[in-house]
Design a protein around this motif. Structure first.
Motif, PDB file in Angstrom:
ATOM      1  N   GLY A   4      -7.760  -5.651 -10.605  1.00 29.38           N
ATOM      2  CA  GLY A   4      -6.692  -6.043  -9.684  1.00 29.38           C
ATOM      3  C   GLY A   4      -5.656  -4.948  -9.505  1.00 29.38           C
ATOM      4  N   ILE A   5      -5.226  -4.350 -10.624  1.00 27.77           N
ATOM      5  CA  ILE A   5      -4.243  -3.260 -10.554  1.00 27.77           C
ATOM      6  C   ILE A   5      -4.826  -2.077  -9.775  1.00 27.77           C
ATOM      7  N   GLY A   6      -6.087  -1.743 -10.079  1.00 28.92           N
ATOM      8  CA  GLY A   6      -6.710  -0.596  -9.419  1.00 28.92           C
ATOM      9  C   GLY A   6      -6.816  -0.784  -7.915  1.00 28.92           C
ATOM     10  N   VAL A   7      -7.272  -1.958  -7.483  1.00 28.39           N
ATOM     11  CA  VAL A   7      -7.429  -2.226  -6.053  1.00 28.39           C
ATOM     12  C   VAL A   7      -6.081  -2.201  -5.340  1.00 28.39           C
ATOM     13  N   GLU A   8      -5.100  -2.904  -5.929  1.00 26.33           N
ATOM     14  CA  GLU A   8      -3.775  -2.948  -5.294  1.00 26.33           C
ATOM     15  C   GLU A   8      -3.135  -1.564  -5.251  1.00 26.33           C
ATOM     16  N   SER A   9      -3.309  -0.776  -6.321  1.00 28.04           N
ATOM     17  CA  SER A   9      -2.717   0.563  -6.366  1.00 28.04           C
ATOM     18  C   SER A   9      -3.348   1.474  -5.320  1.00 28.04           C
ATOM     19  N   LEU A  10      -4.674   1.415  -5.168  1.00 29.03           N
ATOM     20  CA  LEU A  10      -5.340   2.232  -4.156  1.00 29.03           C
ATOM     21  C   LEU A  10      -4.882   1.840  -2.757  1.00 29.03           C
ATOM     22  N   GLU A  11      -4.710   0.525  -2.545  1.00 29.40           N
ATOM     23  CA  GLU A  11      -4.254   0.045  -1.230  1.00 29.40           C
ATOM     24  C   GLU A  11      -2.847   0.569  -0.919  1.00 29.40           C
ATOM     25  N   ARG A  12      -1.971   0.530  -1.938  1.00 21.20           N
ATOM     26  CA  ARG A  12      -0.598   1.016  -1.719  1.00 21.20           C
ATOM     27  C   ARG A  12      -0.567   2.538  -1.583  1.00 21.20           C
ATOM     28  N   LEU A  13      -1.521   3.206  -2.227  1.00 16.91           N
ATOM     29  CA  LEU A  13      -1.581   4.663  -2.111  1.00 16.91           C
ATOM     30  C   LEU A  13      -1.961   5.063  -0.688  1.00 16.91           C
ATOM     31  N   LEU A  14      -2.858   4.268  -0.069  1.00 20.31           N
ATOM     32  CA  LEU A  14      -3.287   4.552   1.301  1.00 20.31           C
ATOM     33  C   LEU A  14      -2.289   4.028   2.334  1.00 20.31           C
ATOM     34  N   ASN A  15      -1.609   2.922   1.987  1.00 14.06           N
ATOM     35  CA  ASN A  15      -0.638   2.319   2.916  1.00 14.06           C
ATOM     36  C   ASN A  15       0.688   2.078   2.185  1.00 14.06           C
ATOM     37  N   PRO A  16       1.489   3.123   2.006  1.00 14.81           N
ATOM     38  CA  PRO A  16       2.752   2.991   1.250  1.00 14.81           C
ATOM     39  C   PRO A  16       3.700   1.991   1.911  1.00 14.81           C
TER      40      PRO A  16
END
Length: 308
Positions: free
Chosen positions: A114-126
């Motif tokens: 969950g942390i990994g997916v959400e972090s990657l999403e925020r990295l691509l869409n700050p």
């Protein structure tokens, strides 16, 4: 076939109470940590609604998953103690903690994903981050995690050293995988808090907003490694994997005089401080003598010997 208790432990008969020596103390530690985590969780959720901070709400609900996992660990201690002499459990309830540890490992794995997916999403869409409020909460969370880690520090370590009068010393430190799972949940919280503090300060004062989700990805990888380690160890115990080092000691103890040969041997863990063994041996010696030879193998708490 004769079912024999370990002579070093005294005449235990068929008492299948194989809970660890630190069972009650570890249960108390875990209950304290559950209380601390629950208080912190409620505080973050209330503060999140009051301030409108999504960062606080997210961290509060993430704490809720850990509170649930820690609650399972606390319940496992209570269940194991209540049913420790229940004849329905063939070898007692010493592995209930390992079952809870395996379940917690699965929760940790899901948490890491969950942390990994959400972090990657925020990295691509700050998106906007309330750096000030989030930093304060992260610091408070870290303090709570440090206190919790101190409460849980102790029996989660595991080490080996062997020997029983054959020219080398014997020391064996057992672990409580239920306590270890609780400890890893606290460490996961502490790790995310530390990384969050670093990232939030960098975002606030250096403008490095990308560091927040990047730290999340790193944290997810580390937590996933902890989860895999715990899952692997507890699964081996739940599947009654042979403890090779104790099996080797049993063979040496029985066969070294040269008048006995083991034809079939099963050794597995039945509790944090206890192992069981089923031994088939060809020997002219009686059960009493074979039993005496096993005295130095102090891990054995339930032994069945078949002599031919």
């Amino acid at each position: 076939m004769a079912s024999l208790p370990n002579p070093a432990a005294g005449d235990l008969g068929h008492d299948h109470d194989f809970l660890g020596a630190s069972h009650d103390a570890n249960a108390r530690r875990t209950r304290w940590v559950v209380a601390l985590t629950a208080v912190m969780m409620v505080g973050e959720i209330v503060a999140g609604y009051a301030t409108g901070s999504m960062a606080l709400l997210a961290d509060g609900f993430h704490m809720a998953t850990h509170a649930g996992a820690l609650g399972v660990a606390a319940l496992a201690y209570g269940y194991a103690r209540r049913h420790r002499r229940n004849p329905a459990f063939s070898f007692g309830t010493g592995k209930v903690g390992d079952l809870a540890g395996f379940a917690s490992a699965l929760v940790l794995a899901l948490f890491a994903v969950g942390i990994g997916v959400e972090s990657l999403e925020r990295l691509l869409n700050p998106g906007p981050v309330a750096f000030g409020d989030a930093t304060i909460v992260a610091v408070i969370g870290l303090i709570v995690n440090i206190v919790s880690a101190l409460l849980l520090s102790g029996d989660h370590h595991h080490g080996h050293g062997h020997g029983h009068g054959h020219g080398h010393s014997h020391a064996h430190a057992h672990n409580d995988n239920n306590l270890r799972s609780a400890y890893l949940h606290v460490l996961a919280d502490a790790l995310t808090s530390v990384m969050a503090i670093v990232a939030l300060l960098a975002g606030r004062y250096l403008g490095w907003a990308f560091l927040d989700p990047l730290m999340g990805v790193v944290g997810a990888v580390v937590i996933a490694r902890w989860s895999w380690s715990l899952m692997k160890d507890t699964a081996a115990i739940l599947l009654d994997r042979t403890d090779d080092h104790i099996a080797e000691e049993v063979r040496e103890a029985i066969e070294s005089p040269g008048d006995a040969r083991i034809t079939d041997l099963h050794v597995w863990r039945i509790g944090p401080d206890a192992h069981a063994a089923i031994i088939s041996a060809i020997s002219q010696q009686d059960h009493t003598e074979l039993r005496r030879r096993l005295t130095p193998v102090h891990e054995l708490r339930h032994v069945s010997i078949e002599r031919r």
